[in-house]
Design an enzyme around this catalytic site. Structure first.
Site, mmCIF file in Angstrom:
data_model
loop_
_atom_site.group_PDB
_atom_site.id
_atom_site.type_symbol
_atom_site.label_atom_id
_atom_site.label_comp_id
_atom_site.label_asym_id
_atom_site.label_seq_id
_atom_site.Cartn_x
_atom_site.Cartn_y
_atom_site.Cartn_z
ATOM 1 N N GLU A 165 63.926 34.213 41.687
ATOM 2 C CA GLU A 165 64.744 34.043 40.490
ATOM 3 C C GLU A 165 65.730 35.200 40.389
ATOM 4 O O GLU A 165 65.576 36.216 41.090
ATOM 5 C CB GLU A 165 63.884 33.896 39.229
ATOM 6 N N HIS A 202 56.052 47.003 35.744
ATOM 7 C CA HIS A 202 55.971 45.676 35.115
ATOM 8 C C HIS A 202 54.722 45.491 34.260
ATOM 9 O O HIS A 202 54.298 44.364 33.999
ATOM 10 C CB HIS A 202 56.065 44.552 36.152
ATOM 11 N N ARG A 251 46.089 32.572 26.612
ATOM 12 C CA ARG A 251 44.910 33.345 26.181
ATOM 13 C C ARG A 251 45.326 34.313 25.085
ATOM 14 O O ARG A 251 46.502 34.427 24.786
ATOM 15 C CB ARG A 251 44.374 34.143 27.364
ATOM 16 N N LYS A 290 53.493 29.590 38.376
ATOM 17 C CA LYS A 290 54.787 29.926 37.785
ATOM 18 C C LYS A 290 55.865 28.889 38.093
ATOM 19 O O LYS A 290 56.722 28.624 37.250
ATOM 20 C CB LYS A 290 55.241 31.311 38.239
HETATM 21 P P1 ADP Z 1 53.303 38.922 35.789
HETATM 22 O O1 ADP Z 1 52.781 37.549 35.499
HETATM 23 O O2 ADP Z 1 52.979 39.387 37.182
HETATM 24 O O3 ADP Z 1 52.965 39.920 34.731
HETATM 25 P P2 ADP Z 1 55.928 38.319 34.665
HETATM 26 O O4 ADP Z 1 56.689 37.146 35.143
HETATM 27 O O5 ADP Z 1 55.222 38.174 33.365
HETATM 28 O O6 ADP Z 1 54.901 38.766 35.813
HETATM 29 O O7 ADP Z 1 56.886 39.590 34.601
HETATM 30 C C1 ADP Z 1 56.383 40.879 34.305
HETATM 31 C C2 ADP Z 1 57.543 41.838 34.082
HETATM 32 O O8 ADP Z 1 58.369 41.907 35.250
HETATM 33 C C3 ADP Z 1 58.497 41.465 32.960
HETATM 34 O O9 ADP Z 1 58.043 41.900 31.696
HETATM 35 C C4 ADP Z 1 59.750 42.198 33.395
HETATM 36 O O10 ADP Z 1 59.646 43.580 33.117
HETATM 37 C C5 ADP Z 1 59.742 42.051 34.899
HETATM 38 N N1 ADP Z 1 60.497 40.832 35.331
HETATM 39 C C6 ADP Z 1 59.981 39.618 35.589
HETATM 40 N N2 ADP Z 1 60.949 38.736 35.946
HETATM 41 C C7 ADP Z 1 62.115 39.409 35.913
HETATM 42 C C8 ADP Z 1 63.489 39.062 36.181
HETATM 43 N N3 ADP Z 1 63.840 37.835 36.584
HETATM 44 N N4 ADP Z 1 64.437 40.026 36.023
HETATM 45 C C9 ADP Z 1 64.087 41.277 35.643
HETATM 46 N N5 ADP Z 1 62.825 41.662 35.391
HETATM 47 C C10 ADP Z 1 61.840 40.757 35.520
#
Ligand code: ADP
Length: 499
Positions: A200, A235, A291, A116
């Site tokens: 973040e 999430h 993917r 990431k």
């Molecule tokens: P993963 O790869 O573990 O699935 P992601 O980065 O894709 O993680 O984030 C998954 C979910 O987490 C997002 O769809 C959102 O709901 C929440 N999320 C991620 N980053 C943030 C953020 N900076 N602020 C608020 N919610 C977040």
């Protein structure tokens, strides 16, 4: 076109890929664990091979054994689906080194996007807006405290190697940071073998909006518009739709261009997804999934483009035969993930044999399933049993169609989250399109056991009326959702209930 493909996956996506391969005239070779001997992807494939016992680590995750099998049986390509080996750069490399075609992007692209912090660096360089925060992992809690003070609370600690919502911690104030850092780091190490974490800004009420991209090996990249995936628990996505109920055509074009730029920055080949958080007209890069996604069908239904077919065509070296201007969105599509989880009590996993399965059909309904009547649902794998997807002319019509299809669905033997979806389809904020990733926090009533009494009475009256109607018309009574109000009634501990 490639002549044969080994599908290194199981469940609904393996069946989707078998179907896609066969429609392209590609010989489909399935693999399965001992627990999946009678799974639909095995039954539908042209050939199938057992690769080990039920645990994934002894079957679907055995990359080397899978590549060796592919060579042995003469497969030309390997399609990894999603999950399992799909985003393992080392697996993709192993496939290519064995002289086989990996259906997906180059191993270097997977590696770059799998980390990431590196992905955030690459995107920032390419001029793609990222969620404010770090582009490097933090070494210790002190460094995290310093960074958090700059970013401003609340912050989100995330695993650099993260996925599936693991290794993520929201931190609201400085005093919580040290413990959260240690917990996130520990969880990340256990899940990914890499404990590095970064920070973040935690956005207050964003939507999850992602853009589907498709690239070929000749430098062409297009986007296939967005999917709104804001309705999530822990999430993890539950309901997805296309298009988003809020994006204007201008915003769509702008986000689409950004996504194409992001894909070009990593020489993207095949089908991929750029995930964004969208808040008050602004979008921020979240991550790229290199993917096919679980929710790809909603894009297929509104664009008319078969993403799996294009994965195979691109992997065969064919150029895209359409450009950005040829892509038109028609109607609205919604997907509900049907998992073996009981939403009452917090989506607890449910196991057992599926004793009866009644699948919805009719206009505009698609069922991408990975189970049959008789399938034993275990804890070995992801709880996703199937996806119910609808397409209709408008969002309102799609919601009505999904409600109708959910009413037709019968799954006996295991609990599913279908009743949760049915309640969402009736919920006013969802119907208005006023949703965010906080949807479930804002609607705890959707997870509560007791339905309001008025609803129960209405359900009981409706059931009685239907019964009467059936008697009068001598309509056949095959298991339909008409049993639902009664079971909801029982669950609530009303007279005649089992509890
Ligand atoms: P993963 O790869 O573990 O699935 P992601 O980065 O894709 O993680 O984030 C998954 C979910 O987490 C997002 O769809 C959102 O709901 C929440 N999320 C991620 N980053 C943030 C953020 N900076 N602020 C608020 N919610 C977040």
């Amino acid at each position: 076109m490639i002549g044969s493909v080994l599908i290194a996956n199981r469940g609904e996506i393996a069946l989707r890929l078998v179907r896609g391969a066969r429609e392209c005239g590609i010989h489909a070779i399935a693999v399965y664990s001992e627990a999946d001997r009678l799974a639909p992807h095995v039954l539908e494939a042209d050939e199938a091979y057992c690769i080990g016992p039920a645990p994934s680590s002894e079957s679907y995750l055995r990359g080397e054994a899978i590549v060796a099998l592919a060579k042995d049986v003469g497969a030309e390509a390997i399609h990894p689906g999603y999950g399992f080996l799909a985003e393992r750069a080392d697996f993709a490399r192993m496939v290519e080194d064995a002289g086989l075609v990996f259906v997906g992007p180059a191993p270097e692209t997977i590696a770059a996007m799998g980390d990431k912090t590196e992905a955030r660096r690459r995107m920032k360089e390419a001029g793609v807006p990222i969620v404010p925060g770090l582009t490097e992992a933090v070494a210790d809690p002190e460094a995290a405290e310093e960074a958090a003070a700059d970013i401003g609370f609340p912050v989100l600690l995330k695993a650099s190697a993260g996925g599936g919502g693991k290794g993520m911690r929201v931190v609201s104030e400085p005093g919580e940071l040290r413990r959260a850092f240690e917990a996130a780091s520990r969880e990340a190490l256990a899940a990914f073998g890499d404990g590095s974490v970064y920070l973040e800004r935690y956005l207050a009420r964003p939507r999850h909006v992602e853009i589907q991209v498709l690239g070929d090996a000749h430098g062409n990249v297009v986007h296939l518009a967005e999917r709104e995936c804001s309705i999530q628990r822990r999430h993890q996505k539950l309901v997805e739709e296309a298009p988003s109920p809020v994006l204007t055509d201008e915003e769509r074009a702008r986000m689409g261009e950004t996504a194409v730029r992001a894909a070009q920055a990593v020489d993207y080949r095949g089908a991929g997804t750029i995930e964004f958080l969208y808040q008050e007209g602004e979008c921020f890069f979240l991550e790229m999934n290199t993917r096919i996604q679980v929710e790809h069908p909603v894009t297929e239904l509104v664009t008319g483009i078969d993403l799996v077919e294009w994965q195979f065509r691109v992997a065969s070296g064919q150029p895209l035969d359409f450009g950005q201007d040829d892509i038109r969105l028609v109607g609205h599509s919604i997907e509900c993930r049907i998992t073996s989880e009981d939403h009452l009590g917090g989506f607890l996993p449910s196991t057992g044999a599926i004793t009866h399965l009644g699948v919805p059909t009719g206009p505009g309904v698609r069922w991408d399933g990975g189970v049959l009547q008789g399938t034993e649902v275990t804890l070995h794998y992801d709880p996703l049993l199937a996806k119910l997807i609808v397409h209709a002319a408008t969002r309102e019509a799609a919601i009505a169609r999904m409600a109708r299809a959910l009413d037709e669905l019968v799954v006996s033997g295991v609990e599913t989250c279908a009743p949760f979806h049915r309640r969402v389809m009736d919920e006013a904020d969802f119907r208005r399109g006023d949703i965010s990733i906080r949807y479930l926090d804002e609607h705890p009533e959707l997870l509560e056991e007791n339905e309001p009494e008025s609803e129960l009475i209405a359900a009981a009256v409706a059931a009685a009326l239907l019964e009467d109607d059936h008697r009068r018309h001598r309509a056949p009574r095959i298991g339909t959702s008409r049993a639902e109000p009664v079971s909801a009634w029982r669950r609530a501990g009303m007279p005649g209930g089992a509890s």
